[in-house]
Design a protein around this motif. Structure first.
Motif: not given
Length: 334
Positions: A108-123
């Protein structure tokens, strides 16, 4: 009590291939009514969505109109199993989504696009940790709301307690199930004994929030759970560079349903699961799409029938992590 369907790839048809066909029996819950809006639906205010109606068995079971709606529905479901004959079984699946997790907050904070391509890959991001994400305080509150609902519904509405409890191996679901059902005044014949099932998990791969801990870690941190047979210590399914597609998830959830209908003779079944897994489960059951908010619950009356031939449909190949088209650190809050 329901039935186990001993169909095991042809046993019911002279050794020829067979499969289970799943159908949602509609007309009993508001959630399967196309006019019910999932975005505003609150199961706690409408008796879990059970429709106030009559059943063909009311004249026999409740001739004077003194029974509660859930009691009459439970008797009707029992009658379906008594009268359906071999090769058919009915179960009531009570499917709950976990409460809010820290990965939900991050997306919700970063947005789904940024979450899917970058942040979700991190711990995590240095502030939040979402590797096999835990519940947030809001998520625990949502599970407590479910606990309070069940506490009242069991005694006042006479809703049948689940006979079997299954949970995803991801800890946000185990936490939700524990808060929801532990400490309830359950019948001695229906204790809360959650069983972790590998296939009940969220979409597999890439997102670290969907990578489970080892069995030994889960057992040490959540000693109340047990595990399905042959549950491996290390996660055998998650890959950092492959994300499961929706069609493959539907195939996986159909396999999970096969395991439950084949091996569990109980009728009232609780699933503690995830939004993506629940959406795929509903697709496998022929239920209309019904998105659940965190902490939401959907009951489904399911008919399973042994059919000749193999089940049609294969899942599409997994996808790679998407390329970022923007700087993910500068994405505006959505």
């Amino acid at each position: 009590m329901g039935e186990e369907l001993g169909w095991r790839h042809g046993d019911a048809d002279g050794g020829r291939p067979t499969h289970l066909k799943y159908t949602t029996v509609t007309g009993f819950f508001l959630q399967d009514d196309p006019t019910t809006d999932p975005s505003t639906f609150d199961y706690t205010k409408v008796n879990l969505g059970l429709i106030n109606r009559t059943y063909p068995t009311d004249e026999l079971f409740d001739p004077h109109g003194r029974r509660m709606q859930w009691e009459r529905f439970a008797y009707y479901v029992d009658s379906l199993n008594r009268e359906c004959g071999g090769g058919v079984a009915y179960k009531v699946l009570i499917i709950g989504r976990h409460g809010e997790g820290y990965h939900n907050v991050a997306e919700a904070h970063y947005g789904t696009e940024a979450w899917d391509c970058y942040w979700s890959l991190l711990d995590g991001d240095g502030t939040l940790v979402w590797d096999d994400a835990e519940l947030t305080p809001i998520g625990r509150d949502q599970a407590q709301i479910a606990h309070d609902f069940w506490s009242t519904a069991l005694t006042v509405a006479k809703i049948p307690a689940p006979e079997s409890y299954y949970s995803s191996p991801l800890q946000r679901c185990i936490q939700t199930a524990n808060v929801t059902f532990d400490g309830l005044d359950l019948p001695a014949t229906r204790p809360f004994k959650p069983v972790v099932k590998e296939l009940l998990r969220e979409s597999i791969g890439v997102h670290t929030c969907d990578r489970r801990h080892p069995k030994s870690w889960i057992s040490a941190n959540y000693p109340s759970v047990s595990f399905e047979s042959d549950f491996p210590d290390l996660d055998p399914l998650w890959k950092a560079d492959e994300r499961e597609t929706f069609s493959a998830r539907v195939v996986r959830m159909a396999e999970l349903l096969d395991e439950v209908f084949e091996g569990d003779g109980n009728t009232w079944i609780s699933f503690s699961s995830h939004s993506g897994a629940i959406g795929a489960t509903l697709e496998a059951l022929g239920h209309r799409g019904f998105g659940l908010t965190t902490g939401g619950v959907i009951p489904v009356l399911v008919r399973a029938e042994v059919m000749r031939g193999e089940r049609r449909g294969r899942g599409e190949a997994p996808t790679r992590p998407p390329e970022c088209t923007v700087n993910p650190g500068r994405m505006a809050k959505v």
